[in-house]
Design a protein around this motif. Structure first.
Motif: not given
Length: 131
Positions: A27-38
């Motif tokens: 979940i943390e990796a998904i959250w970081e990926r989303i935040r980075s792309l956004a």
């Protein structure tokens, strides 16, 4: 709940598979990926003259909202859609208090997720730059 023959078994199986997939990635990796792309999308869009990124808040997630000067939000959506880029439009009807306070009628909404790629962000930004 009361009629087992009308239960959505495919939906339940799909939800279980999606949950396992998310837990395997983390979940943390998904959250970081989303935040980075956004963040990349916000930064790049904000650097385009005539584009205003409308996001605000202490923690920004994957919803990136913006408008393009002199181009109606629905026109922006339709032009992007013609290029295979899917965005939606949020109108005053969906968040009347916030949009009224900010004097907004509509914003373009890009819903960034972990499965999006950097190339897709570049395509979005490039298309907006051409508008």
């Amino acid at each position: 709940r009361f009629e087992t023959w009308e239960k959505n078994y495919a939906g339940a199986i799909g939800m279980g598979a999606a949950a396992r997939y998310a837990l395997d990635i983390g979940i943390e990796a998904i959250w970081e990926r989303i935040r980075s792309l956004a963040l990349c999308a916000r930064t790049e869009l904000g650097g385009i003259g005539g584009v205003t990124v409308r996001d605000r808040g202490a923690t920004l997630g994957g919803l990136v909202t913006f408008d393009v000067a002199s181009v109606d939000a629905f026109t922006v959506r339709d032009r992007l859609r013609a290029e295979g880029i899917n965005v939606s439009v949020s109108t005053r009807g969906s968040s009347p208090i916030d949009m009224e306070q900010r004097g907004l009628d509509a914003v373009v909404r890009a819903s960034i997720h972990a499965y999006n790629t950097e190339d897709e962000i570049i395509a979005l930004v490039g298309s907006i730059r051409q508008m």
